[in-house]
Design a protein around this motif. Structure first.
Motif, PDB file in Angstrom:
ATOM      1  N   ALA A 114       0.821  -1.219   0.000  1.00 28.21           N
ATOM      2  CA  ALA A 114       0.000   0.000   0.000  1.00 28.21           C
ATOM      3  C   ALA A 114       0.848   1.258   0.000  1.00 28.21           C
ATOM      4  O   ALA A 114       0.413   2.302  -0.501  1.00 28.21           O
ATOM      5  N   LEU A 115       2.061   1.192   0.544  1.00 26.76           N
ATOM      6  CA  LEU A 115       2.932   2.364   0.585  1.00 26.76           C
ATOM      7  C   LEU A 115       3.272   2.862  -0.811  1.00 26.76           C
ATOM      8  O   LEU A 115       3.568   4.053  -0.989  1.00 26.76           O
ATOM      9  N   ARG A 116       3.231   1.989  -1.809  1.00 24.59           N
ATOM     10  CA  ARG A 116       3.590   2.360  -3.179  1.00 24.59           C
ATOM     11  C   ARG A 116       2.381   2.379  -4.102  1.00 24.59           C
ATOM     12  O   ARG A 116       2.545   2.401  -5.321  1.00 24.59           O
ATOM     13  N   ASP A 117       1.203   2.355  -3.539  1.00 23.99           N
ATOM     14  CA  ASP A 117      -0.039   2.415  -4.312  1.00 23.99           C
ATOM     15  C   ASP A 117      -0.689   3.768  -4.050  1.00 23.99           C
ATOM     16  O   ASP A 117      -1.125   4.056  -2.933  1.00 23.99           O
ATOM     17  N   ALA A 118      -0.770   4.603  -5.068  1.00 23.88           N
ATOM     18  CA  ALA A 118      -1.291   5.963  -4.886  1.00 23.88           C
ATOM     19  C   ALA A 118      -2.736   5.954  -4.419  1.00 23.88           C
ATOM     20  O   ALA A 118      -3.123   6.740  -3.541  1.00 23.88           O
ATOM     21  N   HIS A 119      -3.565   5.072  -4.987  1.00 25.48           N
ATOM     22  CA  HIS A 119      -4.969   5.025  -4.586  1.00 25.48           C
ATOM     23  C   HIS A 119      -5.120   4.555  -3.143  1.00 25.48           C
ATOM     24  O   HIS A 119      -5.972   5.054  -2.395  1.00 25.48           O
ATOM     25  N   ALA A 120      -4.294   3.614  -2.730  1.00 26.93           N
ATOM     26  CA  ALA A 120      -4.344   3.151  -1.340  1.00 26.93           C
ATOM     27  C   ALA A 120      -3.974   4.280  -0.386  1.00 26.93           C
ATOM     28  O   ALA A 120      -4.586   4.440   0.677  1.00 26.93           O
ATOM     29  N   ALA A 127      15.587  10.804  -0.195  1.00 27.28           N
ATOM     30  CA  ALA A 127      16.061   9.486  -0.642  1.00 27.28           C
ATOM     31  C   ALA A 127      15.131   8.889  -1.682  1.00 27.28           C
ATOM     32  O   ALA A 127      15.551   8.073  -2.497  1.00 27.28           O
ATOM     33  N   ASP A 128      13.845   9.283  -1.664  1.00 27.86           N
ATOM     34  CA  ASP A 128      12.873   8.709  -2.589  1.00 27.86           C
ATOM     35  C   ASP A 128      12.696   9.548  -3.857  1.00 27.86           C
ATOM     36  O   ASP A 128      11.955   9.134  -4.755  1.00 27.86           O
ATOM     37  N   THR A 176       9.278  15.523   1.606  1.00 23.01           N
ATOM     38  CA  THR A 176       9.028  14.519   0.577  1.00 23.01           C
ATOM     39  C   THR A 176       9.477  14.991  -0.795  1.00 23.01           C
ATOM     40  O   THR A 176      10.042  14.214  -1.585  1.00 23.01           O
ATOM     41  N   THR A 177       9.235  16.239  -1.093  1.00 22.15           N
ATOM     42  CA  THR A 177       9.534  16.761  -2.433  1.00 22.15           C
ATOM     43  C   THR A 177      10.918  17.389  -2.538  1.00 22.15           C
ATOM     44  O   THR A 177      11.275  17.898  -3.612  1.00 22.15           O
ATOM     45  N   HIS A 191       5.423   9.079  -5.743  1.00 29.07           N
ATOM     46  CA  HIS A 191       4.092   9.389  -6.278  1.00 29.07           C
ATOM     47  C   HIS A 191       3.009   9.067  -5.253  1.00 29.07           C
ATOM     48  O   HIS A 191       2.055   9.849  -5.071  1.00 29.07           O
ATOM     49  N   ALA A 192       3.129   7.945  -4.560  1.00 30.03           N
ATOM     50  CA  ALA A 192       2.145   7.581  -3.549  1.00 30.03           C
ATOM     51  C   ALA A 192       2.160   8.565  -2.381  1.00 30.03           C
ATOM     52  O   ALA A 192       1.104   8.942  -1.858  1.00 30.03           O
ATOM     53  N   GLU A 193       3.345   9.003  -1.981  1.00 34.09           N
ATOM     54  CA  GLU A 193       3.442   9.951  -0.864  1.00 34.09           C
ATOM     55  C   GLU A 193       2.829  11.299  -1.220  1.00 34.09           C
ATOM     56  O   GLU A 193       2.096  11.893  -0.411  1.00 34.09           O
ATOM     57  N   THR A 194       3.114  11.798  -2.414  1.00 31.67           N
ATOM     58  CA  THR A 194       2.538  13.079  -2.817  1.00 31.67           C
ATOM     59  C   THR A 194       1.026  12.974  -3.002  1.00 31.67           C
ATOM     60  O   THR A 194       0.298  13.932  -2.725  1.00 31.67           O
TER      61      THR A 194
END
Length: 305
Positions: A23-29, A141-142, A135-136, A151-154
């Motif tokens: 889920a950490l890498r799923d934008a919709h999640a 690191a990401d 984050t941005t 992308h998921a974090e933003t």
């Protein structure tokens, strides 16, 4: 892992961990998480400030928001499992059930008023801004190493900003209700407070808003009060209590009298259908003004009022 965990319960924790990592890498999640998770800024700040001091007791998260947090985690895991195992329809149903708010480009008046007077709301906005900057940042690191995670974090931050704005707007409307227009008759629907719709659209149900406020109040009242918020706890509790009292009239309001409403409707229909004549009741000034406004505003060809 889910099928194995059914036979070996010890693997349930591993299955949940795997779903959380996916889920950490799923934008919709992450957008779904931003909508469902309650605001626990006060608890996180207490842990960050006093959690590492020996002999200092950090207040426990209240039962209401703990339950909401667990519900959010289970829902995000259910979506992740469906989305990554070929059950697209089930995943889409979960997304449709919890619409993602757009990022607010302008702070509304009620939200601004709530943030001016609520230390927790100010901390939430500042923490979100700091998280976005971290984050941005180009040295993150990401930023280059993990584009999917970035992308998921933003996506989470944008949805969370919109969700926080909706929550603060609803709380501001409760604590600082706008006065009714003096030109509207007392019986006019426009002169009545619109708290139920405003709260429901932001908390999905007035009862959930009541649970959130009850949890926030009980958390603030826990003893001992952390040293860093002793100066603000009293004002914060009073503000939350004001919003909770205003919401109480909405949650525990008297039920609608269906028979009275039906009688008034039949009376209005009979009056509008009555023929013109000496015995007809003359229309009130408000009725005449309303009819004139409708006639002046009608631009549909072939319609005459």
């Amino acid at each position: 892992m889910e099928s194995l965990a059914a036979d070996v319960p010890a693997l349930t924790g591993m299955a949940d961990w795997l779903l959380d990592q996916i889920a950490l890498r799923d934008a919709h999640a992450q957008q779904l998480r931003a909508v469902l998770e309650p605001d626990i800024t006060d608890h996180l700040r207490d842990r960050r400030t006093d959690g590492y001091l020996l002999g200092v007791t950090v207040p426990a998260l209240d039962a209401q928001r703990t339950a909401h947090l667990n519900q959010a985690r289970e829902t995000v895991r259910a979506y992740t499992a469906a989305a990554h195992s070929g059950r697209e329809r089930e995943a889409q149903q979960l997304l449709d059930a919890f619409p993602i708010p757009a990022r607010s480009l302008k702070t509304s008046g009620p939200a601004a008023a709530w943030r001016r007077n609520s230390a927790t709301a100010q901390d939430a906005v500042e923490a979100l801004a700091a998280q976005r900057a971290a984050t941005t940042a180009e040295n993150s690191a990401d930023y280059f190493a993990d584009p999917d995670l970035l992308h998921a974090e933003t996506s989470y931050l944008a949805a969370r900003e919109g969700q926080l704005h909706l929550m603060h707007d609803a709380l501001g409307r409760l604590a600082y209700p706008a006065p009714a227009p003096v030109t509207c008759p007392r019986s006019s629907p426009r002169s009545r407070p619109r708290r139920p719709s405003a709260v429901s659209s932001r908390f999905r149900h007035p009862r959930r808003a009541a649970q959130v406020l009850d949890g926030l109040i009980s958390y603030q009242l826990q003893q001992p009060v952390p040293a860093h918020r002793r100066a603000t706890t009293g004002a914060e509790t009073d503000l939350l209590t004001t919003a909770r009292d205003a919401l109480g009239h909405t949650v525990a309001g008297a039920p609608l009298d269906e028979e009275h409403i039906r009688a008034r409707l039949q009376e209005a229909l009979a009056r509008s259908a009555a023929p013109a004549g000496p015995g007809r009741v003359a229309p009130t000034a408000h009725d005449e003004a309303h009819a004139q406004a409708l006639a002046a505003g009608s631009t549909t060809p072939g319609v005459h009022l």
